[in-house]
Design an enzyme around this catalytic site. Sequence first.
Site, short mmCIF file in Angstrom:
data_model
loop_
_atom_site.label_atom_id
_atom_site.label_comp_id
_atom_site.label_asym_id
_atom_site.label_seq_id
_atom_site.Cartn_x
_atom_site.Cartn_y
_atom_site.Cartn_z
N LYS A 125 0.70 -1.17 -0.16
CA LYS A 125 0.01 -0.40 0.32
C LYS A 125 1.06 1.47 0.17
CE LYS A 125 -1.96 -1.03 3.54
NZ LYS A 125 -1.04 -2.54 4.21
N ARG A 136 -10.10 0.22 8.26
CA ARG A 136 -9.92 -1.20 8.39
C ARG A 136 -10.93 -1.88 9.25
NH1 ARG A 136 -4.25 0.10 8.61
NH2 ARG A 136 -2.63 -1.98 9.25
N ARG A 191 11.44 -5.14 5.35
CA ARG A 191 11.57 -4.25 5.16
C ARG A 191 12.52 -3.51 5.42
NH1 ARG A 191 5.78 -1.99 5.62
NH2 ARG A 191 5.93 -3.18 7.81
N ARG A 211 11.08 -1.37 10.67
CA ARG A 211 9.78 -0.83 11.73
C ARG A 211 9.49 -1.70 13.31
NH1 ARG A 211 4.34 0.38 8.51
NH2 ARG A 211 3.32 -1.06 9.71
N ARG A 219 -0.64 -9.22 13.04
CA ARG A 219 -1.05 -8.39 12.22
C ARG A 219 -2.33 -8.75 10.67
NH1 ARG A 219 3.77 -5.20 11.04
NH2 ARG A 219 2.71 -4.32 8.90
P1 AP5 Z 1 4.84 -1.44 1.91
O1 AP5 Z 1 4.52 -0.71 0.93
O2 AP5 Z 1 5.92 -1.00 3.25
O3 AP5 Z 1 3.49 -2.10 2.86
P2 AP5 Z 1 1.81 -1.84 3.43
O4 AP5 Z 1 1.11 -2.03 2.93
O5 AP5 Z 1 1.84 -0.22 3.46
O6 AP5 Z 1 2.48 -2.67 4.58
P3 AP5 Z 1 2.54 -1.95 6.19
O7 AP5 Z 1 3.06 -2.95 7.15
O8 AP5 Z 1 2.45 -0.53 5.85
O9 AP5 Z 1 0.44 -2.00 6.22
P4 AP5 Z 1 -0.34 -2.22 7.48
O10 AP5 Z 1 -1.37 -1.84 7.42
O11 AP5 Z 1 0.48 -3.53 9.14
O12 AP5 Z 1 0.94 -0.77 8.33
P5 AP5 Z 1 -0.03 0.60 8.71
O13 AP5 Z 1 1.30 1.79 8.65
O14 AP5 Z 1 -1.25 0.62 7.86
O15 AP5 Z 1 5.61 -2.85 1.70
C1 AP5 Z 1 6.32 -3.96 2.35
C2 AP5 Z 1 7.14 -3.97 1.33
O16 AP5 Z 1 7.30 -5.20 0.80
C3 AP5 Z 1 8.41 -3.20 1.69
O17 AP5 Z 1 10.21 -3.94 1.87
C4 AP5 Z 1 8.47 -2.91 -0.41
O18 AP5 Z 1 9.60 -2.62 -0.82
C5 AP5 Z 1 7.67 -4.20 -0.65
N1 AP5 Z 1 7.04 -4.65 -1.31
C6 AP5 Z 1 5.91 -3.12 -1.35
N2 AP5 Z 1 5.68 -3.54 -3.45
C7 AP5 Z 1 6.63 -4.63 -3.55
C8 AP5 Z 1 5.92 -5.58 -4.96
N3 AP5 Z 1 5.28 -5.95 -5.61
N4 AP5 Z 1 7.48 -7.36 -4.82
C9 AP5 Z 1 7.89 -7.07 -4.41
N5 AP5 Z 1 8.02 -6.07 -2.99
C10 AP5 Z 1 7.21 -5.35 -2.66
O19 AP5 Z 1 -0.45 0.30 10.41
C11 AP5 Z 1 0.10 0.20 11.65
C12 AP5 Z 1 -0.37 0.43 12.84
O20 AP5 Z 1 -1.03 1.21 12.69
C13 AP5 Z 1 -2.03 -0.96 12.82
O21 AP5 Z 1 -1.12 -2.26 12.81
C14 AP5 Z 1 -2.43 -0.69 13.63
O22 AP5 Z 1 -1.69 -0.39 15.16
C15 AP5 Z 1 -2.11 0.98 13.74
N6 AP5 Z 1 -3.53 1.30 12.04
C16 AP5 Z 1 -3.04 2.40 11.39
N7 AP5 Z 1 -4.38 2.18 11.09
C17 AP5 Z 1 -5.42 1.67 11.47
C18 AP5 Z 1 -6.57 2.35 11.47
N8 AP5 Z 1 -7.35 2.81 10.68
N9 AP5 Z 1 -7.26 1.97 12.67
C19 AP5 Z 1 -6.73 1.13 13.40
N10 AP5 Z 1 -5.61 0.62 13.85
C20 AP5 Z 1 -5.09 1.07 12.47
MG MG Z 2 2.71 1.09 5.30
#
Ligand code: AP5
Ligand code: MG
Length: 213
Positions: free
Chosen positions: A13, A88, A127, A160, A171
């Site tokens: 994402k 979410r 990552r 992270r 997660r």
């Molecule tokens: P990356 O692009 O970083 O993936 P992502 O989908 O952004 O993954 P996240 O881990 O950030 O998602 P998340 O939903 O767990 O975290 P968030 O910060 O939202 O890519 C991942 C890796 O793959 C990278 O190394 C990249 O280089 C590689 N990659 C990318 N594309 C690729 C491809 N096509 N091929 C190969 N490799 C690739 O949330 C974190 C925490 O915050 C949650 O757990 C929760 O506690 C809280 N939180 C956030 N939002 C909410 C909400 N709305 N409600 C409640 N809690 C929330």
């Molecule tokens: Mg992300």
Amino acid sequence: MNLILLGPPGAGKGTQAAKIIENYNIPHISTGDIFRENIKEGTDLGKKAKEYMDKGELVPDSLVIEIALDRLEKDDCKEGFLLDGFPRTVEQAEALDKFLEGRGGKVDHVLDIDVPKEELMVRILGRRVCKQCGATYNIPNMPPKKDGICDVCGGPLMQRADDTRETVENRIEVYNSQTKPLLAYYDKAGNIAHLDGTTGLENVFNAIVGILG
Ligand code: AP5
Ligand code: MG
């Protein structure tokens, strides 16, 4: 254009968001980034969010909804926005719809990026994120040119805090139980596109451009 990026942790994402905002000139709003920023600054919100994030649990709806809708009220969102990691839960999606309806708007496209669990684990454990500018790398898939150093700004790369094997397992489970119901929610609304996230960064992006035009 009001957009949502949906998908499990590690689906790409954040990676796709960086490309989308470059092309479509809308702000990237990641609730995860907002929380991480607050943790770094030691705010009360950061302290509260950290309790949940460290365990891989969702931050409570009441807290997230307020933060996200406050951000959407800012002037730079008038012409559209790209939400990453929000909504979410169904409760968050309903709150967003109500907020947009009140302004005569709607969600235009939901981009759901799907990647199987085994690949998610590899991606998240590999990552690395730049401490200075936030650029994201992946040790097996997209490594930096120099070990541990950001190609963009020369800053140090780090992992992270929630990218541990145990937290990632949780997660992904939390995604399946609490966020996946949103697929049916937006299927019913008829504004969701399902994308295969395993086809490579450029191919995924081209598929998104095909949908957005
Ligand atoms: P990356 O692009 O970083 O993936 P992502 O989908 O952004 O993954 P996240 O881990 O950030 O998602 P998340 O939903 O767990 O975290 P968030 O910060 O939202 O890519 C991942 C890796 O793959 C990278 O190394 C990249 O280089 C590689 N990659 C990318 N594309 C690729 C491809 N096509 N091929 C190969 N490799 C690739 O949330 C974190 C925490 O915050 C949650 O757990 C929760 O506690 C809280 N939180 C956030 N939002 C909410 C909400 N709305 N409600 C409640 N809690 C929330
Ligand atoms: Mg992300």
